[in-house]
Write an enzyme that holds these catalytic residues in place. Structure first.
Site, short mmCIF file in Angstrom:
data_model
loop_
_atom_site.label_atom_id
_atom_site.label_comp_id
_atom_site.label_asym_id
_atom_site.label_seq_id
_atom_site.Cartn_x
_atom_site.Cartn_y
_atom_site.Cartn_z
N CYS A 160 0.84 -1.20 0.00
CA CYS A 160 0.00 0.00 0.00
C CYS A 160 0.88 1.25 0.00
O CYS A 160 1.48 1.57 -1.00
CB CYS A 160 -0.97 -0.04 1.19
SG CYS A 160 -2.29 1.17 1.05
N GLU A 164 -0.56 -8.40 5.35
CA GLU A 164 -0.29 -8.47 6.80
C GLU A 164 -1.57 -8.46 7.62
O GLU A 164 -1.55 -8.77 8.81
CB GLU A 164 0.66 -7.34 7.23
CG GLU A 164 0.04 -5.99 7.46
CD GLU A 164 -0.32 -5.23 6.18
OE1 GLU A 164 -0.40 -5.86 5.10
OE2 GLU A 164 -0.55 -4.01 6.26
N HIS A 187 -3.38 -5.67 1.44
CA HIS A 187 -2.62 -5.81 2.69
C HIS A 187 -2.49 -7.24 3.17
O HIS A 187 -3.28 -7.67 4.01
CB HIS A 187 -3.29 -4.99 3.79
CG HIS A 187 -3.15 -3.52 3.64
ND1 HIS A 187 -2.22 -2.79 4.34
CD2 HIS A 187 -3.79 -2.64 2.85
CE1 HIS A 187 -2.31 -1.51 3.99
NE2 HIS A 187 -3.26 -1.39 3.09
#
Ligand SMILES: Nc1ncnc2c1ncn2[C@@H]1O[C@H](COP(=O)(O)OP(=O)(O)O)[C@@H](O)[C@H]1O
Ligand SMILES: [Mg+2]
Lengths: 230, 762, 100, 100
Positions: free
Chosen positions: A85, A196, A194
């Site tokens: 991002c 994560e 994302h």
């Protein structure tokens, strides 16, 4: 295995990236934007967030942080670098990756779960996925529209450097529905979604993000990308 | 050049006319100020008193009713309360050495004037309140109320407000885990923007807003001070003998979320280094509030050199600096031997920090400007001893008419009118208040921090506090102001019930309450009566439930002309959960699970969503309040979740069973086949009432076959009635109500998602 | 105090969602002459004293390196502001009745 | 095809976090002359044919009603672009060497 996660003023998902690295079995090392060393890490993650408020252009100011000079050197030398991002935006502003990210075509910040097709599994960040595998990853940004000139797009397509493409509808007007790309060598990868946020059952839409971190750990173990250990 | 109105000058010029009325002070208030300071106040003193004695800061109309909170708080309720009402936010003990703090605040008027910045700075303000307790903010919520969906002003205000809440919260990296979006004509011209923040800390890290320790430094840090939010006091400029006339001062505050994000991290570093002896955020009334409150709560005195305040706009006058509401600023009390360490941390974060003065024990707040004293007052008189009003209260007579006009005469579909029931379902489902809110909530980051176990569109926000044990909190905010319009006492308790139920249905044990009381003018005896009823209802309701009110906020004057908004006492309930990963979630997932309705259904349609959407009607009596039933139900939900009995659980509220079923199908696109037979039989109600009544203390659950028995035992043990409804269907299937109607998934989806997207997309 | 104005626009071939949205909204408000809208950025840089050639050179450099991203944007102009002393207001009044 | 340029800036008294962030970054890049930065918007509106007085009137109106938010922004200029035919590039070349 030491994986560095850079914190810029305004980074938000740095702690998430650190948690993901840890949960997937590597040592996470916090790197500070003002550092001029990478503290002997084997790979670097530029996390999501709003570095410097995303003012001016996303990633434009972070690109000039002292630590970025080291990241650029390391990336050029072949170290695995992942930009998520805002990290992707920083990599584009640093010209480590081609193209740029602009305001979503619908002009709204958008937090949704998207499906991605993994089109390139030769990078150190994607080797644990199957080619054409579809994964579900959280997407959240206001400026996630990937743009580049036609020549660049043609080159990326021809060289297989479109690493992730949005499956189904295009959530932000990205050219060619591109969600993530790599540099020529493949060690530097950036994407808007994302991973994560997708590493723990019950927190996030899937656990498909683990593959990013297990991939790089495997790649490092196999000796890929260790050429420039700093 | 202009003359400085010093204390000495004020003493020599007792007869100067002062613009107290323009500053919103009453003549007796002005006389009171003169008496307190023993002379006429200086311009700067007048500025301080006028902002601090405003309704917003002094609670002068509401304070007398707050005794009800204390009177209704038992020792048992206080047990988990580490910090109660009176501080920036209340703090509760959630176990394992963890404490959480949470609070709601309104930013209604600013959001109407400048929707983006108004909403953004609303979020910024409440986050600083939470930070000032020593906590790391971990989530935000926003409760929004607008006028008619089709009104052009809604199209102006809503997108800006939503972008502002998102723009600020997203940039701070705080997950937005819930809230409300409500449309009602009563909010036309008075939209409500209430923001809530929750923070977590170790118990030993609690910080308080106290200036203790004589000789300690008073440090201002964060953004520079500009002329924000002081447009309204430009009247002062004419008093300062300024030759060039007043400079332009913006009435709106502009937020810089990046500065606030840095400030959060900086504060957490400061707390970790234990270099902060006291701390206060700067919000409404800026430095006037921070200095007087800190001093008043501590040793009682403080001395400040106002000319040291770093300015963004060098033309600001001292009284303007005292009143400025510039955002992203904090004030800390620092022991002299800690100052160096303090400044090293602010420097690391590139945060500007300035020593303004020191703590004294003189009992005076003294402010100087280039060496001359411009303020010399007792801080308590500014911060805590403002005026108190006992405003007249009167139950409005129109309530009798409203109560009499109930729903008995409204046309209802009969038990065999499947088409009519189906139509009612789809119409209510598409109504703006039930319709899918993802156009709004997709603009909020719900994932950041990686601890969100549940968020929109589930019943409560659930966030993990301790990564290693899974300990976490659930939060819900609610208020159905239609019920409050019909009966402010019952309406407030229904808001409490609903928020309580939403927390319980997510598996958490309710623990504490915050509120945000939005009302019309306190000078209207009818409004004031409704306010008193609401406070009494919440205080008594909380006592019954055994969960304390830990803080809140009052917003008056939400009215246009003499038409007030419906009473809107927003209630936020916080609950605690040992392992947040056990939360069941609100949608059907697993084919073949059995669906049950827990709780009693009565023919309660007054004030319902059905009466609004299909008949444009509001009248009668709200549904019966049954707090005891809510408690028993919560027990089933909390214990059942802990034992992983439920496949899903979703509470019934607006739109009743019909909407709960439709939402549970839509959540994951998994259908259900149900029959109303048991419900109509057990409760003696029509199929229509079974579907659309809004009786409280009810939830929908699904269980695997082998969990039916444990569920039945739990319900029996807690005297919670249950009715079997049917079973969960295949993925992709729709809703079947046997002997009544069927709706496939696409049609449900279209009805649900079209309304807001059509209104705001493009 | 001198001022330098830097104008940056998206390259013509790059999608401009903001400009497009404005263009779509115009007819609804009764503005039917305008056929296309592009939205860019305007920076006003303040320097101490009069604007010198040196200041302008620095501004041009900053415009290329920081204020714009050459992949998607063009710096369309870097110039000293006409009347440097009184700032924005003077520029407004210098042009044809902006606040019509 | 004619073009009209509309410049919108935040009112001077309003905080400009974007401009501030840029200003803070400049010294790190070695730009030390610039003391303050304000960031605004620049709109380029295209109309059919030459820009008429009528077009300008419409643009002024649009600038006030749609392109700016009067609570926090000022329209600092609405003007026909000097050389209307070739657009952005021509303006750039008309000013002192933007792409230094
Ligand atoms: N409606 C309410 N219910 C309970 N407590 C309230 C209410 N309104 C205000 N309070 C409490 O009164 C105190 C002062 O409120 P406020 O001025 O809003 O705090 P702050 O100065 O932090 O903004 C706070 O502790 C707040 O929690
Ligand atoms: Mg406070």
């Amino acid at each position: 295995m030491r994986i560095g996660v850079v914190t810029f003023p305004g980074s938000l998902d740095d702690r998430d990236a650190i948690r993901a690295v840890r949960l997937c079995g590597a040592e996470a090392v916090s790197l500070w934007h003002a550092d001029d060393t990478l503290h002997d890490v084997d790979a670097v993650i530029l996390p999501g967030g709003f570095s410097y408020g995303d003012y001016l252009r996303c990633g434009a100011i972070a690109r000039f942080a002292p630590v970025m000079d080291r990241v650029i050197d390391a990336a050029t030398g072949g170290m695995p670098v992942l930009g998520i991002c805002n990290g992707f935006q920083i990599l584009c502003e640093s010209h480590l990756l081609p193209g740029a990210l602009i305001r979503n075509d619908h002009r709204l910040f958008n937090c949704i779960d998207v499906r991605l097709v993994v089109e390139n599994t030769a990078t150190p960040w994607t080797r644990d996925f199957g080619r054409w595998q579809e994964i579900t990853i959280a997407l959240k940004n206001g400026e996630g529209g990937y743009v580049a000139d036609q020549r660049t797009l043609d080159m990326l397509e021809a060289e297989g450097r479109v690493v992730f493409r949005y499956a189904g509808s295009n959530p932000n007007g990205s050219y060619n529905a591109i969600a993530g790309v790599s540099n020529e060598r493949g060690n530097v990868v950036g994407l808007m979604p994302h991973p994560e946020h997708c590493v723990e059952e019950g927190f996030g839409p899937s656990t498909d993000g683990r593959g990013f971190f297990t991939s790089v750990i495997a790649a490092l173990a196999a000796g890929t990308g260790l050429e420039v250990r700093q | 050049m202009s003359t400085l109105d010093t204390v000495a000058h004020a003493a020599q010029t007792p007869d100067v006319e002062q613009p107290w009325a323009e500053l919103g002070l009453k003549s007796d208030e002005y006389a009171n100020i003169r008496e307190i300071v023993g002379r006429r106040p200086t311009i700067a003193e007048l500025a301080m008193y006028s902002v601090m004695w405003s309704e917003h800061c002094s609670y002068k109309s509401s304070k007398v009713h707050f005794a009800l909170w204390g009177e209704n708080t038992t020792d048992q309720m206080r047990e988990k309360l580490l910090v109660g009402i009176g501080e920036n936010a209340g703090v509760v003990d959630i176990g394992d050495g963890w404490a959480v703090t949470f609070k709601a605040e309104s930013h209604n008027h600013p959001s109407y004037v400048e929707p983006y910045q108004g909403a953004a700075t609303g979020v910024g303000g409440i986050v600083r309140d939470i930070m000032s307790m020593g906590a790391r903010p971990i989530a935000v919520m926003d409760s929004l109320r607008f006028g008619n969906l089709d009104h052009p002003d809604t199209a102006r205000v809503l997108p800006g407000v939503v972008a502002g809440v998102g723009g600020y919260g997203n940039c701070l990296g705080l997950p937005n885990v819930g809230g409300e979006v409500v449309f009602d004509d009563c909010y036309q011209g008075n939209p409500l923007v209430n923001a809530l923040c929750v923070g977590a800390m170790r118990v030993e890290d609690i910080h308080l807003a106290k200036a203790t320790g004589v000789g300690n430094h008073v440090v201002l840090f964060g953004a520079k001070t500009g002329g924000d939010g002081i447009g309204g006091v430009s009247v002062l400029a004419s008093e300062t003998f300024d030759e060039g006339g007043p400079a332009k001062r913006p009435a709106v505050q502009v937020g810089d979320p990046f500065a606030e994000k840095v400030l959060i991290e900086c504060c957490l570093d400061l707390y970790a280094a234990r270099v902060v002896a006291g701390i206060q955020d700067l919000g409404g009334a800026g430095l006037s509030c921070a200095t007087s409150e800190l001093a008043s709560n501590g040793e009682g005195g403080m001395r400040i050199e106002l000319d040291k305040v770093p300015l963004r706009d060098p033309s600001l006058r001292p009284e303007e600096i005292l009143m400025s509401e510039s955002q992203e600023r904090m004030m800390a009390i620092v022991e002299p031997h800690r100052l160096e360490e303090f400044l090293a941390i602010t420097t690391k974060w590139d945060v500007e920090a300035t020593v303004l003065g020191e703590v004294t024990d003189t009992g005076r707040l003294v402010v100087t400007w280039h060496g001359e004293v411009i303020v010399d007052v007792p801080p308590r008189s500014v911060a805590h001893e403002g005026p108190t009003y006992h405003r007249p209260l009167a139950r409005p007579t129109y309530l009798d008419v409203l109560t009499a006009d109930d729903t008995t005469d409204l046309a209802r579909p009969g038990d065999h009118d499947g088409a009519g029931l189906r139509h009612a379902l789809l119409t209510v489902l598409a109504g703006p208040n039930i319709a899918d809110k993802s156009w709004v909530t997709d603009q909020y980051d719900r994932y950041v921090m990686g601890n969100t176990a549940m968020a929109q569109p589930d019943d409560a926000g659930v966030v993990r506090v301790d990564e290693f044990t899974g300990l976490g909190v659930a939060l819900a905010t609610d208020c159905n102001s239609r019920f409050c319009a019909l009966d402010p006492y019952d309406g407030a308790q229904l808001a409490l019930s609903e928020a309580y139920r939403n927390v319980a249905v997510s598996g958490a044990r309710p623990l504490a309450v915050t509120d945000c009381l939005n009302f019309g003018s306190p000078e209207d005896p009818g409004v004031m009566w409704a306010f008193r009823e609401s406070v009494r209802a919440l205080a008594e309701g909380c006592k019954f439930l055994g969960i304390p009110v830990t803080g809140g906020n009052v917003s008056f004057y939400n009215q246009t002309g003499d038409v007030a908004i419906h009473p809107t006492p927003l209630v936020g309930v916080l609950g605690v959960m040992q392992d947040v990963s056990k939360r069941p979630g609100s949608g059907f997932r697993t084919e073949g699970e059995h669906i049950y309705l827990l709780g009693a259904t009565r023919d309660e349609l007054d004030g319902s969503e059905w009466s609004r959407v299909l008949h444009g009607h509001l009248g009668g009596r709200p549904p019966q309040v049954d707090l005891a039933a809510e408690m028993r139900l919560a027990e089933v939900l909390v214990q059942g979740t802990d034992k992983r009995v439920f496949g899903m659980a979703h509470d019934l509220s607006q739109g009743g069973l019909a909407i709960a079923l439709a939402e549970s199908v839509l959540r994951h696109g998994v259908g259900a086949a149900v029959s109303l037979r048991e419900v109509t039989h057990i409760w003696g109600v029509s199929a229509f009432a079974a579907l659309f009544a809004e009786s409280t203390a009810r939830v929908l659950v699904s269980v695997r076959e082998d969990h039916e028995r444990p569920l039945a035992q739990l319900c029996a043990a807690n005297s919670v009635p249950m009715a079997h409804l049917g079973t969960v269907g295949r993925p992709g299937s729709g809703l079947v109500v046997q002997d009544c109607f069927e709706v496939d998934l696409d049609e449900l989806q279209a009805a649900h998602t079209h309304t807001l997207r059509a209104a705001f997309a493009g | 105090m001198g001022r330098i104005v830097v104008d940056v626009m998206l390259k013509p071939e790059i999608l401009d969602p903001q400009g497009q949205a404005v263009a779509r909204a115009l007819p609804r408000l009764g503005f039917d002459h305008i056929t296309e809208v592009r939205q860019g950025k305007r920076f006003v840089l303040t320097v101490d004293g009069e604007v010198t050639e040196d200041d302008l050179a620095q501004a041009r450099d900053a415009a290329e390196r920081l204020l714009s991203n050459p992949v998607i944007e063009d710096v369309v102009s870097v110039r000293a502001e006409a009347s440097a002393t009184t700032g924005a207001t003077s520029e407004a009044s210098a042009t044809s009745g902006a606040s019509a």
